[in-house]
Design an enzyme around this catalytic site. Structure first.
Site, mmCIF file in Angstrom:
data_model
loop_
_atom_site.group_PDB
_atom_site.id
_atom_site.type_symbol
_atom_site.label_atom_id
_atom_site.label_comp_id
_atom_site.label_asym_id
_atom_site.label_seq_id
_atom_site.Cartn_x
_atom_site.Cartn_y
_atom_site.Cartn_z
ATOM 1 C CB SER A 147 -0.828 0.053 1.398
ATOM 2 O OG SER A 147 -1.499 1.091 1.222
ATOM 3 C CE1 TYR A 160 -4.205 -2.491 4.802
ATOM 4 C CE2 TYR A 160 -3.141 -0.031 5.022
ATOM 5 C CZ TYR A 160 -3.850 -1.383 4.379
ATOM 6 O OH TYR A 160 -3.761 -1.103 2.713
#
Length: 284
Positions: A147, A160
């Site tokens: 990401s 995350y």
């Protein structure tokens, strides 16, 4: 279909997290470029719906319900894929979840679940598939979904964010290992920007008001500004096919995140909350 996809055409793609979002988009676009598919996800009903829809277009699809947090489940996925198709050209370790909350408020079980899916899912995906991909002696591709968050920091999304930092480092090391082995396997790190997926809708979080506010704000942002999973796939697959390591859905945003991270580390700056984030949380 663009010639940029020629290295993938006719091969077999294995995609985890394929029941929605980017994974579903990748599955649909890979089918359009003539690939056979092995699709995996823990959400069996959604997975089967996606697989059936793609089969209706004339593509060959094997759907395997899979919990990527379990190493044995990835071994089974690999066995099923190679038994059905003989070879795998493309492995995309895409499955991932979002978890929100202050580090010390998330239970140990949720920490384990997040890291097992987001990190170990890719690690064991490579462990299960790479040996046979390398042994074939044929060109192949392994891509891990990180990401742009892996190029930055964000409180409340700590589990995350750290998992996506890990995915970038894992992919970098894996690429170098392939070079040592002189294996014809290209490795890519996928860094999606804003993509409208179910990740915040499906996220697990603490009951803290700040975590809930953050979840709703991020979901609203993606719904309003994010491209679709299919649009993301149209950006991602050609870059993988051309052997690019850094694969981005939003190149300008990725470049800015990378520049900001490089500046932060090179100056050994103290981590701090942005004025925008403090304002949104009502912090003076």
């Amino acid at each position: 279909m663009s010639d940029n996809l020629e290295p993938l055409r006719g091969g077999v793609a294995v995609i985890t997290g394929a029941a929605s979002g980017i994974g579903e988009g990748l599955a649909r676009y890979a089918a359009e470029c003539g690939m056979k598919l092995v699709l995996a996800d823990i959400a069996e009903q959604r997975l089967n719906a996606v697989a059936d829809a793609i089969r209706d277009t004339g593509s060959e699809v094997l759907a395997v319900p899979t919990d990527v947090s379990q190493a044995a489940a990835l071994d089974n996925l690999a066995d099923r894929a190679f038994e059905r198709f003989g070879e795998v050209r493309l492995l995309i370790n895409n499955a991932g979840i979002e978890t929100l909350g202050f580090t010390w408020e998330l239970p140990a079980e949720l920490w384990d679940k997040t890291l097992n899916i987001n990190i170990h899912g890719a690690v064991h995906g490579v462990r299960a598939f790479a040996p046979r991909m390398i042994a074939s002696g044929k060109p192949g591709f392994i891509a891990n979904t990180a990401s742009i968050g892996g190029l930055g920091t964000m409180p409340i999304q700590t589990s995350y964010i750290m998992s996506k930092h890990a995915m970038i480092a894992f992919s970098e090391c894996l690429l170098m290992e392939m070079e040592i082995k002189q294996a014809p396997i290209q490795v890519s790190a996928i860094l999606p920007g804003p993509v409208a997926t179910r990740i915040f809708e499906d996220s697990e979080h603490s009951h803290d008001d700040v975590a809930n506010f953050h979840r709703l704000a991020m979901k609203s942002m993606l719904d309003a500004q994010g491209m679709s999973g299919y649009e993301a796939a149209q950006q991602i697959l050609p870059q993988i096919a051309q052997g690019q390591f850094w694969v981005s859905t939003h190149p300008d945003i990725t470049q800015q995140f990378a520049a900001n991270r490089a500046a932060h580390l090179s100056s050994l700056a103290r981590p701090s909350l942005s004025d925008e984030l403090k304002a949104s949380l009502g912090i003076q």
